[in-house]
Design a protein around this motif. Structure first.
Motif, PDB file in Angstrom:
ATOM      1  N   GLY A   1       0.825  -1.206   0.000  1.00 32.69           N
ATOM      2  CA  GLY A   1       0.000   0.000   0.000  1.00 32.69           C
ATOM      3  C   GLY A   1       0.854   1.249   0.000  1.00 32.69           C
ATOM      4  N   ILE A   2       1.820   1.251   0.904  1.00 29.10           N
ATOM      5  CA  ILE A   2       2.706   2.405   0.992  1.00 29.10           C
ATOM      6  C   ILE A   2       3.623   2.463  -0.218  1.00 29.10           C
ATOM      7  CG2 ILE A   2       4.666   3.307   2.293  1.00 29.10           C
ATOM      8  CD1 ILE A   2       3.083   2.524   4.778  1.00 29.10           C
ATOM      9  N   GLY A   3       4.068   1.291  -0.656  1.00 26.20           N
ATOM     10  CA  GLY A   3       4.919   1.230  -1.843  1.00 26.20           C
ATOM     11  C   GLY A   3       4.230   1.842  -3.048  1.00 26.20           C
ATOM     12  N   LEU A   4       2.963   1.477  -3.243  1.00 22.64           N
ATOM     13  CA  LEU A   4       2.228   1.972  -4.409  1.00 22.64           C
ATOM     14  C   LEU A   4       1.984   3.478  -4.291  1.00 22.64           C
ATOM     15  CD1 LEU A   4       0.904   1.222  -7.050  1.00 22.64           C
ATOM     16  CD2 LEU A   4      -1.222   0.819  -5.845  1.00 22.64           C
ATOM     17  N   THR A   5       1.649   3.917  -3.085  1.00 20.05           N
ATOM     18  CA  THR A   5       1.417   5.353  -2.887  1.00 20.05           C
ATOM     19  C   THR A   5       2.696   6.142  -3.172  1.00 20.05           C
ATOM     20  OG1 THR A   5      -0.127   4.708  -1.177  1.00 20.05           O
ATOM     21  CG2 THR A   5       0.423   7.015  -1.298  1.00 20.05           C
ATOM     22  N   ASN A   6       3.819   5.647  -2.648  1.00 16.95           N
ATOM     23  CA  ASN A   6       5.095   6.317  -2.913  1.00 16.95           C
ATOM     24  C   ASN A   6       5.432   6.294  -4.394  1.00 16.95           C
ATOM     25  OD1 ASN A   6       5.671   7.116  -0.343  1.00 16.95           O
ATOM     26  ND2 ASN A   6       6.833   5.281   0.156  1.00 16.95           N
ATOM     27  N   ALA A   7       5.109   5.167  -5.041  1.00 17.98           N
ATOM     28  CA  ALA A   7       5.405   5.020  -6.462  1.00 17.98           C
ATOM     29  C   ALA A   7       4.650   6.075  -7.268  1.00 17.98           C
ATOM     30  CB  ALA A   7       5.012   3.632  -6.935  1.00 17.98           C
ATOM     31  N   LEU A   8       3.355   6.209  -6.980  1.00 20.37           N
ATOM     32  CA  LEU A   8       2.548   7.179  -7.700  1.00 20.37           C
ATOM     33  C   LEU A   8       3.038   8.589  -7.410  1.00 20.37           C
ATOM     34  CD1 LEU A   8      -0.917   5.547  -7.090  1.00 20.37           C
ATOM     35  CD2 LEU A   8       0.258   5.735  -9.263  1.00 20.37           C
ATOM     36  N   ARG A   9       3.487   8.790  -6.170  1.00 15.44           N
ATOM     37  CA  ARG A   9       3.990  10.094  -5.775  1.00 15.44           C
ATOM     38  C   ARG A   9       5.240  10.457  -6.586  1.00 15.44           C
ATOM     39  NH1 ARG A   9       5.498  10.464   0.349  1.00 15.44           N
ATOM     40  NH2 ARG A   9       6.795  12.299   0.186  1.00 15.44           N
ATOM     41  N   ASP A  10       6.147   9.489  -6.714  1.00 16.12           N
ATOM     42  CA  ASP A  10       7.356   9.707  -7.520  1.00 16.12           C
ATOM     43  C   ASP A  10       6.985  10.041  -8.949  1.00 16.12           C
ATOM     44  OD1 ASP A  10       9.254   9.369  -5.599  1.00 16.12           O
ATOM     45  OD2 ASP A  10       9.587   7.247  -6.010  1.00 16.12           O
ATOM     46  N   LEU A  11       6.010   9.287  -9.495  1.00 17.05           N
ATOM     47  CA  LEU A  11       5.583   9.501 -10.880  1.00 17.05           C
ATOM     48  C   LEU A  11       5.070  10.920 -11.079  1.00 17.05           C
ATOM     49  CD1 LEU A  11       3.674   6.332 -12.085  1.00 17.05           C
ATOM     50  CD2 LEU A  11       5.739   7.320 -13.047  1.00 17.05           C
ATOM     51  N   PHE A  12       4.227  11.363 -10.141  1.00 19.33           N
ATOM     52  CA  PHE A  12       3.614  12.668 -10.303  1.00 19.33           C
ATOM     53  C   PHE A  12       4.572  13.815 -10.010  1.00 19.33           C
ATOM     54  CE2 PHE A  12      -0.428  10.264  -9.637  1.00 19.33           C
ATOM     55  CZ  PHE A  12      -0.938  10.544 -10.885  1.00 19.33           C
ATOM     56  N   THR A  13       5.618  13.565  -9.201  1.00 16.50           N
ATOM     57  CA  THR A  13       6.533  14.664  -8.892  1.00 16.50           C
ATOM     58  C   THR A  13       7.689  14.727  -9.877  1.00 16.50           C
ATOM     59  OG1 THR A  13       7.490  13.226  -7.220  1.00 16.50           O
ATOM     60  CG2 THR A  13       6.047  14.977  -6.441  1.00 16.50           C
ATOM     61  N   GLY A  14       7.712  13.848 -10.859  1.00 14.58           N
ATOM     62  CA  GLY A  14       8.707  13.978 -11.919  1.00 14.58           C
ATOM     63  C   GLY A  14       9.850  12.977 -11.903  1.00 14.58           C
ATOM     64  N   ASP A  15       9.932  12.122 -10.855  1.00 13.10           N
ATOM     65  CA  ASP A  15      10.953  11.084 -10.862  1.00 13.10           C
ATOM     66  C   ASP A  15      10.362   9.862 -11.555  1.00 13.10           C
ATOM     67  OD1 ASP A  15      12.973  12.448  -9.411  1.00 13.10           O
ATOM     68  OD2 ASP A  15      11.754  12.180  -7.617  1.00 13.10           O
TER      69      ASP A  15
END
Lengths: 149, 249
Positions: free
Chosen positions: B203-217
């Motif tokens: 759950g946290i992994g996916l949230t962090n993943a999406l966060r990275d995607l949206f912030t440009g990494d």
């Protein structure tokens, strides 16, 4: 608020606290991190009175919790992740994921797709809420002290 | 300068290993290198690799790379690494001083294994109740949680693949739940399994993943998204296998 909701808030807090220990958060930071889990689920339940849609509530909770995380990170001088992770624990769609698996196993394909999309929807709402706040917070920091380039 | 860069790389590497976001690590390394007197810093970090080049005032370019294997979550150590990097930025320390501080941070205590087992049991029990399970479900879940933690500890030492490790844990948790149902300790397996997969699912992994995607990494985000997807798949596979072995749901 009924007995079931109170039980959820208490167990959600316990869960956040336990995950905080697993993540090796210590001292006062552990307390504030676990409290974030308590707030997030309470807010989620309270919002249910006005907003029936779960993904929308997830988004609002994510925004609120992220603001809390940004503030606490600055007060306690520690990375925001500490508070984000524990705050999100009760929101992890574990139940939703389980029923996704169970319907796939049961061969109920339309049910499976519906549940899978729903699980993803919840995760995306969470991420969007966090990203929004993080972006604003970064902009504010940038404006206050320009990064040395 | 070369040794200072190595120190900065060490700190950055450990921050990643402790579960810091890519963005934070890039930012920290850049600030540290600039405060150490670099003219320009170029950084590229993804979850499994770091590349940093600094340009010294004399025009020389220094490059170092690191391969990152295995990350976990250790917030206390991340907190202290973060403090150290801030300290370096405000008042430049010497190489020996940084090394000493770094060494101290590496010895940061973690909670003992007993406590971790207890905590995992509490997580499983608490979330069984959270998702509407009864008292019997919660008690079974509590025991299963502790056993699964024990198993994952054994896996940590013997199994090299983190994904396979998750598979085994999900399989064991579901199997124990089915056995408990056969012994008629509980009436259904769902609540016990949900409580136990809470500590496995990304759950946290996916949230962090999406966060990275949206912030440009993007690349780091994609890697994490794939990882979360795979973990979700193997958890499902573990559940399926035990469900088949125990003769259906």
């Amino acid at each position: 608020m009924g007995k079931a909701e109170i039980l959820q808030i208490v167990t959600g807090f316990l869960g956040s606290l336990s995950f905080g220990i697993l993540f090796n958060i210590r001292g006062v930071r552990l307390f504030w991190a676990a409290l974030a889990g308590f707030f997030s689920w309470s807010l989620f339940l309270i919002l249910a009175f006005w907003i029936p849609s779960e993904p929308v509530r997830y988004f609002i909770v994510a925004v609120t919790v992220s603001i809390y995380a940004e503030i606490m990170a600055r007060v306690l001088k520690t990375p925001t992740t500490t508070f984000h992770m524990t705050a999100l624990i009760p929101l992890i769609p574990g139940g939703s994921l389980y029923y996704t698996m169970a319907s796939l196993f049961g061969g109920n394909l339309s049910n499976f797709l519906e549940k899978a999309v729903y699980t993803l929807e919840l995760s995306v709402s969470l991420a969007l809420g966090i990203v929004l706040v993080t972006a604003v917070a970064h902009t504010i920091t940038r404006l206050r002290k320009p990064a040395a380039k | 300068m070369k040794e200072l860069l190595t120190c900065a790389m060490d700190i950055g590497e450990q921050m990643l290993v402790c579960g810091a976001e890519v963005h934070r690590v890039e930012d920290s390394i850049q600030r540290m290198c600039l405060s150490m007197g670099a003219k320009r810093v170029d950084i590229f970090i993804i979850t499994s690799s770091m590349v940093v080049t600094v340009y010294t005032p004399s025009g020389e370019a220094l490059t170092q790379t690191r391969r990152i294997t295995g990350t976990g979550t250790n917030m206390e150590r991340l907190h202290r690494l973060n403090d150290l990097s801030r300290k370096i930025c405000t008042s430049p320390l010497g190489v020996t001083e940084i090394r000493e501080e770094f060494q101290k941070i590496q010895e940061t205590k973690v909670y003992s294994f007993g406590v971790q087992c207890l905590v995992c049991a509490v997580i499983a029990g608490a979330f069984t109740l959270f998702f509407g399970g009864g008292l019997a479900d919660a008690l079974v879940s509590l025991c299963v949680g502790a056993l699964v933690k024990l198993l994952s500890k054994i896996c940590e030492k013997t199994v090299t693949s983190r994904i396979f490790d998750k598979f085994l844990c999900a399989f064991a948790a579901s199997l124990l739940a089915f056995i408990a149902m056969r012994l008629s300790l509980i009436s259904g397996v769902d609540k016990v399994i949900i409580g136990n997969i809470m500590s496995l699912i990304p759950g946290i992994g996916l949230t962090n993943a999406l966060r990275d995607l949206f912030t440009g990494d993007h690349i780091a985000g994609l890697i994490r998204t794939i990882e979360s997807g795979l973990i979700a798949l193997v958890i499902a596979a573990g559940y399926f296998l035990s469900a088949i072995l125990m003769g259906g749901v």
